[in-house]
Write a protein that holds these residues in place. Structure first.
Motif, short mmCIF file in Angstrom:
data_model
loop_
_atom_site.label_atom_id
_atom_site.label_comp_id
_atom_site.label_asym_id
_atom_site.label_seq_id
_atom_site.Cartn_x
_atom_site.Cartn_y
_atom_site.Cartn_z
N PRO A 280 0.84 -1.21 0.00
CA PRO A 280 0.00 0.00 0.00
C PRO A 280 0.87 1.26 0.00
N GLU A 281 0.30 2.34 -0.40
CA GLU A 281 1.03 3.62 -0.43
C GLU A 281 1.57 3.97 0.95
N GLY A 282 2.83 4.40 0.99
CA GLY A 282 3.45 4.85 2.23
C GLY A 282 4.29 3.82 2.94
N LYS A 283 4.16 2.55 2.59
CA LYS A 283 4.97 1.51 3.25
C LYS A 283 6.43 1.65 2.83
N VAL A 284 7.35 1.46 3.81
CA VAL A 284 8.79 1.59 3.53
C VAL A 284 9.27 0.41 2.70
N VAL A 285 9.97 0.71 1.62
CA VAL A 285 10.61 -0.32 0.80
C VAL A 285 12.05 -0.52 1.26
N VAL A 286 12.77 0.57 1.46
CA VAL A 286 14.16 0.48 1.89
C VAL A 286 14.57 1.81 2.53
N LYS A 287 15.50 1.75 3.47
CA LYS A 287 16.06 2.94 4.10
C LYS A 287 17.48 3.16 3.60
N LYS A 302 4.58 3.81 -3.58
CA LYS A 302 3.60 4.78 -4.06
C LYS A 302 2.26 4.11 -4.36
N GLY A 303 2.20 2.76 -4.04
CA GLY A 303 0.97 2.04 -4.25
C GLY A 303 0.71 1.79 -5.73
N PRO A 304 -0.45 1.25 -6.10
CA PRO A 304 -1.62 1.09 -5.23
C PRO A 304 -1.68 -0.24 -4.49
N ALA A 308 -1.81 -6.62 -2.69
CA ALA A 308 -1.65 -6.64 -1.23
C ALA A 308 -2.79 -7.40 -0.57
N GLY A 309 -2.43 -8.44 0.20
CA GLY A 309 -3.42 -9.20 0.95
C GLY A 309 -4.30 -10.11 0.12
N LYS A 310 -4.00 -10.26 -1.17
CA LYS A 310 -4.87 -11.04 -2.05
C LYS A 310 -4.22 -12.31 -2.59
N ILE A 311 -2.92 -12.50 -2.33
CA ILE A 311 -2.22 -13.66 -2.87
C ILE A 311 -1.34 -14.29 -1.81
N VAL A 337 4.24 -9.57 3.10
CA VAL A 337 3.62 -9.93 1.82
C VAL A 337 4.04 -11.31 1.36
N ALA A 338 5.31 -11.66 1.60
CA ALA A 338 5.86 -12.90 1.05
C ALA A 338 6.72 -13.62 2.07
N THR A 339 7.01 -14.89 1.79
CA THR A 339 7.90 -15.70 2.60
C THR A 339 9.19 -15.94 1.81
N LEU A 340 10.33 -15.76 2.47
CA LEU A 340 11.62 -15.90 1.81
C LEU A 340 12.10 -17.35 1.91
N ILE A 341 12.45 -17.92 0.76
CA ILE A 341 12.86 -19.33 0.67
C ILE A 341 14.18 -19.42 -0.10
#
Length: 412
Positions: A280-287, A302-304, A308-311, A337-341
Motif C-alpha cells: 500500500p502507499e506509504g509503506k517503507v521499501v528500503v532505508k 507509491k501504491g496502489p 496486497a493481501g490477495k495472494i 507480503v511474502a515468505t523468503l525461501i
C-alpha cells in the motif's frame, strides 16, 4: 569452454582460505543506487611544482612524507622523468581511494573514465558474469542466464583468484572487469576456487556480445501456481515485470513464486516500482543511511498495492541475489507480503555516486548503505530465508528450491 586443474602457491592458498590438505563480465558494477553527479572539483594537493586549484585539506594532515617521497622518486627512480606530474597526481588519488578499503569506490583516470562512460552508455562484450568482493575476495555474484559464463558452468559464490596470469587479490572490481572483458571471439582464463574443489580449476570462457535477459514466466497447472523468474533490475524491468503480473492476473491464480536467484540487482528505482504492486502507499521499501547516521532517506511505496493481501507469495533467493534483489525481497518479506525461501543472499547494499572531478576524470564513491524496513543492513548481513533450502548441485534436473517454493504456496 573447458576446465583444468592447476597448482597455486601455498601463500595464495592460505590467502583464499583453501584447506591445505588438498576460492559485465556483464555491466560489472552494481547499478542499484548508482547516482550520476557532476561536481566540478579539482584534486586537493599543495606543494611546490604542482598547480593547486583548490585548498581545504585539514591542518592536521601531515603531507611532509608524501612530498618527501615525491622528491626522492624524482631524484632516484630510473625513468621518473617519463611520468608526468599529473600522472603522479592521478596515482595519488587512486591510492587515496584505495585507503578506504571499499571495493566499490574507485578513481577513474582519463582513459578509464572514457571506457566507463562508454560501458554504461552502450553495448558491451564479455562473458556474462556479475562480480563483487566478498570477504575482500573477488567473487562471482551470478552468471547471467544464457551467457558464456553460464554455459561454462560458473556458479554464484565461485572465487576468482586469477584472471589470465594476474592474481586478483589486489585488484579493484573495475580492474578485474577490464581484464575479463574483451573482443568478441576471444577467450579468458579464470582460475576458480569452489567449495568441494580439492584444488583450483581454470575455466576458459569465450567472450561475446552480452544480451541481458529480464523476465521469464511459467505456470504450474496442477498446483495453480504462477512463477516469475526475474534476472535483473534494468530500466526496462518494471515494464516487463508489469506484463508478467498481468499474465498472472489473467491466469486466475492466487499463488505466486518470484524467483530472484542469481539476480545481481540493478536500479533502485526498478525495485521500488515493483514493490508498488504489492505494498500500500506509504509503506517503507528500503532505508538509505549516509555518512551521518541521522542522514536517513526513506524510499516508500507509491501504491496502489494491487496484490496486497490477495495472494500467497514466496520469494526465492540465493548467494547470487544481490543489491536491488535484496531490497525487493527484504521489503516484501518484512512487510508481511511474502515468505523468503532458499539460501542466504549475497549482501550488497551500498550506494555509489559518480562524481566528476575534472572534465576527463571521475570518482565513483560509496556514499550510503541500504537497510531493510526493519533496519537490517543488507551489506553487513544479507538476507536469511525463513525457510532454508539448499540446491542439489549434482542434479541439474532437480530444482529443489523451486519445488519447495511451489509446494509452500500451494499449501502442500
Amino acid at each position: 569452454a573447458h576446465t583444468s586443474s592447476m597448482k597455486i602457491p601455498m601463500k595464495v592458498l592460505r590467502r583464499f582460505g583453501i584447506p591445505l590438505v588438498t576460492v559485465l563480465s556483464a555491466a560489472g558494477v552494481f547499478l542499484a543506487g548508482l547516482y550520476i553527479g557532476y561536481e566540478n572539483r579539482s584534486p586537493i594537493l599543495r606543494a611546490a611544482g604542482v598547480t593547486n586549484k583548490e585548498s581545504g585539506v585539514s591542518d592536521e594532515a601531515d603531507f611532509a612524507p608524501f612530498w618527501k617521497a615525491w622528491q626522492i622518486i624524482s631524484e632516484k627512480f630510473p625513468g621518473a622523468e617519463k611520468v608526468t606530474d599529473q600522472e603522479r597526481v592521478y596515482g595519488a588519488i587512486d591510492g587515496l581511494v584505495g585507503s578506504l578499503k571499499d571495493p566499490y569506490s574507485v578513481f577513474f583516470d582519463p582513459q578509464e573514465n572514457k571506457e566507463f562512460n562508454e560501458e554504461i552508455a552502450g553495448e558491451f562484450f564479455g562473458i556474462g558474469v556479475e562480480i563483487g568482493k566478498k570477504d575482500n575476495i573477488l567473487t562471482v555474484i551470478a552468471p547471467i542466464k544464457g551467457t558464456p559464463a553460464y554455459r561454462a558452468g560458473l556458479l554464484a559464490g565461485d572465487k576468482i583468484i586469477k584472471v589470465g596470469k594476474t592474481f586478483t587479490a589486489d585488484l579493484t572490481i573495475d580492474e578485474a572487469i577490464a581484464l575479463i572483458r574483451g573482443e568478441s571471439g576471444t577467450t579468458v582464463d579464470l582460475t576458480i576456487v569452489r567449495e568441494g574443489f580439492k584444488e583450483p580449476k581454470v575455466y576458459t570462457v569465450a567472450r561475446e556480445k552480452i544480451i541481458m535477459p529480464t523476465v521469464d514466466t511459467e505456470r504450474r497447472e496442477k498446483e495453480k501456481v504462477f512463477i516469475i523468474h526475474l534476472y535483473n533490475f534494468s530500466a526496462q524491468s518494471p515494464t516487463l515485470f508489469a506484463k508478467a503480473l498481468q499474465e498472472f492476473a489473467r491466469s486466475g491464480d492466487t499463488r505466486l513464486v518470484l524467483d530472484l536467484r542469481n539476480n545481481p540487482g540493478g536500479y533502485l528505482e526498478a525495485s521500488v516500482s515493483m514493490a508498488n504492486w504489492f505494498l500500500p502507499e506509504g509503506k517503507v521499501v528500503v532505508k538509505e543511511i549516509g555518512k551521518d547516521p541521522s542522514d536517513v532517506t526513506y524510499h516508500r511505496s507509491k501504491g496502489p498495492g494491487v496484490f496486497a493481501g490477495k495472494i500467497k507469495m514466496a520469494i526465492l533467493v540465493n548467494g547470487g541475489s544481490a543489491s536491488a534483489s535484496e531490497i525487493l525481497a527484504g521489503a516484501l518479506t518484512e512487510q508481511g507480503v511474502a515468505t523468503l525461501i532458499g539460501e542466504k543472499s549475497f549482501g550488497k547494499g551500498s550506494v555509489q555516486e559518480l562524481i566528476k572531478l575534472t572534465k576527463d576524470t571521475s570518482l565513483k564513491l560509496t556514499i550510503a548503505k541500504w537497510y531493510t524496513p526493519n533496519g537490517v543492513s543488507i551489506s553487513d548481513q544479507g538476507l536469511m530465508p525463513s525457510m532454508v533450502v539448499s540446491q542439489v548441485k549434482d542434479d541439474a534436473n532437480v530444482d529443489e528450491q523451486l519445488e519447495a517454493a511451489v509446494k509452500f504456496v500451494a499449501g502442500k
